[in-house]
Scaffold this motif. Structure first.
Motif, mmCIF file in Angstrom:
data_model
loop_
_atom_site.group_PDB
_atom_site.id
_atom_site.type_symbol
_atom_site.label_atom_id
_atom_site.label_comp_id
_atom_site.label_asym_id
_atom_site.label_seq_id
_atom_site.Cartn_x
_atom_site.Cartn_y
_atom_site.Cartn_z
ATOM 1 N N TRP A 16 -6.366 0.426 2.189
ATOM 2 C CA TRP A 16 -5.017 -0.100 2.398
ATOM 3 C C TRP A 16 -4.519 0.259 3.800
ATOM 4 C CZ3 TRP A 16 -4.097 -3.125 -1.639
ATOM 5 C CH2 TRP A 16 -4.618 -2.782 -2.882
ATOM 6 N N ASP A 18 -2.774 -1.219 6.151
ATOM 7 C CA ASP A 18 -1.403 -1.572 6.535
ATOM 8 C C ASP A 18 -0.359 -0.964 5.618
ATOM 9 O OD1 ASP A 18 -2.409 -2.987 8.645
ATOM 10 O OD2 ASP A 18 -2.390 -4.912 7.604
ATOM 11 N N VAL A 19 -0.804 -0.344 4.522
ATOM 12 C CA VAL A 19 0.111 0.422 3.670
ATOM 13 C C VAL A 19 0.088 1.888 4.087
ATOM 14 C CG1 VAL A 19 0.652 1.088 1.284
ATOM 15 C CG2 VAL A 19 -0.248 -1.205 1.765
ATOM 16 N N ARG A 75 8.837 -0.932 8.514
ATOM 17 C CA ARG A 75 7.926 -1.925 7.929
ATOM 18 C C ARG A 75 8.585 -3.307 7.888
ATOM 19 N NH1 ARG A 75 3.559 0.677 5.323
ATOM 20 N NH2 ARG A 75 3.980 2.815 4.623
ATOM 21 N N GLU A 86 4.796 -4.202 1.376
ATOM 22 C CA GLU A 86 3.990 -3.022 1.676
ATOM 23 C C GLU A 86 4.806 -1.747 1.518
ATOM 24 O OE1 GLU A 86 0.779 -5.114 4.736
ATOM 25 O OE2 GLU A 86 2.563 -4.109 5.550
ATOM 26 N N GLN A 89 4.562 -0.920 -2.085
ATOM 27 C CA GLN A 89 3.238 -0.365 -2.384
ATOM 28 C C GLN A 89 3.150 1.106 -1.958
ATOM 29 O OE1 GLN A 89 1.396 -4.149 -0.501
ATOM 30 N NE2 GLN A 89 -0.303 -3.203 -1.588
ATOM 31 N N TRP A 323 3.381 -12.064 1.968
ATOM 32 C CA TRP A 323 2.774 -10.934 1.257
ATOM 33 C C TRP A 323 1.854 -11.427 0.147
ATOM 34 C CZ3 TRP A 323 3.079 -9.105 -3.816
ATOM 35 C CH2 TRP A 323 2.612 -7.790 -4.027
ATOM 36 N N TYR A 327 -2.098 -10.332 -0.053
ATOM 37 C CA TYR A 327 -2.570 -9.405 -1.073
ATOM 38 C C TYR A 327 -2.935 -10.033 -2.420
ATOM 39 C CZ TYR A 327 -1.218 -5.559 1.972
ATOM 40 O OH TYR A 327 -1.133 -4.678 3.030
#
Length: 418
Positions: A16, A18-19, A75, A86, A89, A323, A327
């Motif tokens: 992950w 970008d998280v 973000r 994100e 998440q 998003w 995802y």
């Protein structure tokens, strides 16, 4: 140049990236905070930020808590709605009732950003990557990323029919769908039977199903005596569908093929496709409807089930990378009712009947989400970590919110020769 720092939660940076990382974009973060606080001040929400309450809701309004404001606004400032997802998440924000919070946002999606700034949207929102185009190879990659995650994963929240589309429930005393978990299998079969009835499927019908799923529609059509040819580009779905059909003793009536819809030939009395058009992509809608036209025998009938959205919102977002694309469903686009009718009108087919079941989908999603949450330990045992589970919760809740707010609908269409 943007500076990146690691998010303050334990997130696998390989799985992950970008998280796990928070972009340092202070100017954009400040702008995002200003716009967010301005928007929620008018909403029936209670939003807690830095110990202060924002929103225009009373004691019964849903609650959203910005747990890590700095990370949240960075973000959102850097990635817009992708960053918003994100952030969930990563655990940067929480909600007492996630669906209720998202329903408020979904019901006002066209007015959250001031009109003057909406005109700058094309400059700020990323466009769909060319890699997600639904070419023959691209469609296979896109479908693989979602439907081939694991049959066992889908079994954690779907019912015994393994149907992954809106059910149709009986009407309750209030006029709405009467939905409960025990009645979900019956409601899914009711949906399938209505589609088969629309297509006039019976003994001897030559039926093509575009998008096999895990085989329930093919099974019910074969039980009616139809000769079924069903196609999919998901290997995981194909394998389970073949096993289920063989177990039911109907392998002589059902042929399951791993094949793209563009490569089908023959002539069919009926064609049925359930929530597959959303994965086709606008670029290929003429090809898809041309295929329906080409394969349908004279006097035949096509039954489609499709999620739809308002036409103006479809036009506004059709090139946008979201998003959901990143995802959940790469390459997808939900059509409008107008778009379906226009695409059909370019062939010899016309919409002869159309029925709406939006609230039924909201209830279907609620049941899936509740089951998924109850079985979190099983999902984890399958190898899906907490970031994935939060991602899936957000996906199911956002989808439910779309149908509850009326932003999304689902329709069954009957197409016939003009």
């Amino acid at each position: 140049m943007s500076v990146i720092e690691v998010a303050p939660t334990r997130v696998d940076p390989v799985r992950w990236p970008d998280v796990a990382e928070v972009p340092r974009r202070p100017m954009r973060a400040a702008a995002a905070r200003f716009l967010f606080e301005r928007a929620v001040a008018r909403l029936p929400l209670r939003v807690w930020i830095d110990g202060a309450l924002r929103g225009d809701g009373g004691a019964k309004a849903p609650v959203m808590r910005i747990v890590r404001p700095d990370a949240f606004f960075r973000r959102v400032g850097a990635g817009g709605l992708i960053g918003f997802g994100e952030a969930y998440q990563a655990g940067d924000w929480e909600a007492d009732d996630l669906t209720a919070v998202l329903t408020v946002f979904a019901s006002r999606v066209s007015t959250l950003i001031p009109p003057a700034l909406q005109r700058l949207r094309p400059l700020a929102i990323p466009r769909m990557p060319r890699a997600q185009r639904n070419t023959v190879a691209g469609a296979k990659r896109n479908i693989h990323r979602h439907y081939d995650l694991s049959n066992d994963l889908f079994a954690t929240f779907l019912d015994e029919t393994m149907v992954y589309s809106s059910a149709v429930f009986e009407q309750g005393p209030d006029g709405g769908p009467r939905a409960d978990e025990h009645g979900l299998p019956e409601a899914q079969r009711r949906k399938i039977d209505r589609l088969l009835d629309l297509a006039d499927v019976g003994p001897g019908t030559r039926l093509l199903e575009i998008g096999t799923g895990w085989g329930e529609l093919a099974l019910r059509a074969a039980e009616r005596g139809a000769d079924v040819h069903t196609i999919t580009i998901s290997a995981e779905q194909r394998d389970l569908a073949v096993a289920r059909i063989a177990k039911a003793g109907l392998a002589d009536r059902v042929r399951v093929e791993l094949r793209d819809y563009r490569h089908v030939s023959g002539s069919y009395d009926a064609i049925v496709s359930v929530e597959m058009i959303e994965a086709v992509g606008e670029e290929y809608w003429p090809t898809y409807f041309g295929m329906l036209d080409r394969l349908l025998a004279p006097g035949g009938r096509v039954a489609l089930q499709s999620i739809t959205m308002p036409h103006d919102r479809m036009l506004a977002g059709r090139d946008t990378y979201t998003w959901i694309h990143k995802y959940i469903f790469p390459g997808g686009l939900i059509p409008s009712d107008d778009a379906v009718r226009k695409a059909a009108a370019a062939t010899r087919l016309r919409v002869a009947d159309s029925r709406s079941y939006g609230l039924h989908y909201a209830e279907t999603l609620r049941l899936w989400r509740e089951r998924f949450d109850r079985r979190a330990d099983e999902v984890e045992a399958l190898g899906f970590d907490h970031v994935f589970r939060r991602m899936w919760d957000l996906y199911l809740s956002w989808s439910e919110a779309g149908f509850r707010s009326g932003y999304l609908d689902v329709r069954q269409y009957l197409l016939m020769e003009a």
